[in-house]
Write a protein that holds these residues in place. Structure first.
Motif, short mmCIF file in Angstrom:
data_model
loop_
_atom_site.label_atom_id
_atom_site.label_comp_id
_atom_site.label_asym_id
_atom_site.label_seq_id
_atom_site.Cartn_x
_atom_site.Cartn_y
_atom_site.Cartn_z
N PHE A 73 0.84 -1.18 0.00
CA PHE A 73 0.00 0.00 0.00
C PHE A 73 0.88 1.24 0.00
CE2 PHE A 73 -2.22 -3.40 2.21
CZ PHE A 73 -3.46 -3.41 1.59
N SER A 74 0.68 2.16 -0.95
CA SER A 74 1.49 3.38 -0.97
C SER A 74 1.13 4.30 0.19
CB SER A 74 1.35 4.11 -2.31
OG SER A 74 0.02 4.54 -2.51
N THR A 75 -0.11 4.25 0.64
CA THR A 75 -0.57 4.96 1.83
C THR A 75 -0.97 3.91 2.85
OG1 THR A 75 -1.44 6.77 0.49
CG2 THR A 75 -2.29 6.57 2.73
N PRO A 76 -0.42 3.96 4.05
CA PRO A 76 -0.76 2.92 5.04
C PRO A 76 -2.27 2.78 5.23
CG PRO A 76 1.06 4.22 5.83
CD PRO A 76 0.55 4.92 4.59
N THR A 77 -2.68 1.56 5.46
CA THR A 77 -4.08 1.24 5.69
C THR A 77 -4.26 0.78 7.14
OG1 THR A 77 -5.92 -0.10 4.86
CG2 THR A 77 -3.78 -1.13 4.85
N ASN A 96 4.16 -3.18 8.98
CA ASN A 96 4.19 -1.72 8.96
C ASN A 96 5.28 -1.22 8.00
OD1 ASN A 96 6.64 -1.95 10.33
ND2 ASN A 96 5.82 -1.25 12.30
N GLY A 97 5.52 0.08 7.99
CA GLY A 97 6.51 0.67 7.09
C GLY A 97 7.94 0.22 7.37
N SER A 98 8.21 -0.29 8.57
CA SER A 98 9.55 -0.80 8.91
C SER A 98 9.67 -2.30 8.64
CB SER A 98 9.84 -0.54 10.39
OG SER A 98 9.80 0.83 10.66
N ASP A 99 8.66 -2.88 7.99
CA ASP A 99 8.60 -4.30 7.66
C ASP A 99 8.55 -5.18 8.92
OD1 ASP A 99 8.21 -6.12 5.63
OD2 ASP A 99 10.32 -6.67 5.53
N THR A 100 7.93 -4.65 9.96
CA THR A 100 7.71 -5.40 11.20
C THR A 100 6.28 -5.94 11.18
OG1 THR A 100 9.22 -3.96 12.41
CG2 THR A 100 7.65 -5.24 13.73
N GLU A 101 6.11 -7.22 11.50
CA GLU A 101 4.76 -7.79 11.52
C GLU A 101 3.96 -7.14 12.63
OE1 GLU A 101 3.03 -11.97 12.79
OE2 GLU A 101 4.15 -12.13 10.91
N VAL A 102 2.76 -6.64 12.27
CA VAL A 102 1.92 -5.92 13.24
C VAL A 102 0.57 -6.59 13.46
CG1 VAL A 102 3.05 -3.69 12.90
CG2 VAL A 102 1.11 -4.33 11.44
N GLY A 139 -1.96 1.63 13.83
CA GLY A 139 -0.70 2.31 13.55
C GLY A 139 -0.31 2.33 12.08
N GLY A 140 -1.03 1.61 11.23
CA GLY A 140 -0.77 1.64 9.79
C GLY A 140 -0.14 0.37 9.26
N ILE A 141 -0.80 -0.23 8.27
CA ILE A 141 -0.31 -1.41 7.57
C ILE A 141 0.22 -0.97 6.22
CG2 ILE A 141 -1.01 -3.59 6.49
CD1 ILE A 141 -3.28 -3.73 8.64
N SER A 142 1.48 -1.31 5.92
CA SER A 142 2.08 -0.95 4.64
C SER A 142 2.05 -2.09 3.63
CB SER A 142 3.53 -0.49 4.84
OG SER A 142 3.54 0.72 5.57
#
Length: 191
Positions: A73-77, A96-102, A139-142
């Protein structure tokens, strides 16, 4: 569709039904803001066995092609969901944007194929096709990865929905603009 997500933010919810694409289309960047990897469109009566893998709606679904599907996703969901029919257990992982499983979710059954011929059914007892599975993380899914068989060809997804948080404009610039407009109006009213 826009729905309230809380104080200071709005959310844009989008549903993709994958209609309008020809059979066997490889999905990549056809939807603005999304990048698909290992995803292919299957159409009922052509490459899709709709008796075992019925679409949730329409005639098209997405399937895992040569590996797990990843959606960036270009904008976090803040949420992701879809309707899944599968030959083996599914795992959905959100990063997330840091490639950490959330967030993570799993299918309820090992196999939920349709039971068109009657017992014995191909799907697990109590299962039905098009299981709704969802993930969320405020917190946002990338990106989201959906895995069945690591080699692919093990599930279909239809009516995928995601919600992107859209921050409202900062209140300080709005307050300055409102004050400036008020001053202009007051000056125009003076003789």
């Amino acid at each position: 569709m826009t729905v309230a997500a809380g104080i200071g933010a709005q959310a844009d919810t989008t549903t993709l039904n994958f209609e309008g694409f020809p059979d066997s289309t490889i999905l990549t960047t056809q939807f603005p803001g999304l990048t698909f990897t290992n995803a292919i469109i299957l159409t009922s009566g052509i490459s899709l066995n709709e008796f075992d893998f019925p679409p949730e709606s329409g005639v098209n679904v997405v399937s895992d092609n040569n590996g797990p599907i990843t959606i960036d996703f270009s904008t976090p969901t803040t949420s992701f969901s879809g309707y899944f029919t599968y030959l083996e257990p599914l795992t959905l992982d959100a990063f997330n944007g840091s490639d950490t499983e959330v967030a993570t979710a799993a299918s309820q059954f090992s196999n939920n194929l349709a039971c068109v011929a009657g017992p014995p059914c191909p799907g697990d007892p109590g299962s039905s096709p098009n299981e709704f599975i969802e993930l969320s993380f405020a917190g946002g899914i990338s990106s989201v990865t959906i895995m069945g068989d690591p080699s692919g060809g093990s599930f279909t997804m239809d009516d995928m929905t995601y919600t992107s948080a859209v921050p409202e404009p900062d209140s300080f610039p709005l307050a300055i603009a409102a004050s400036a407009a008020l001053l202009i109006c007051q000056r125009k009213q003076r003789p």
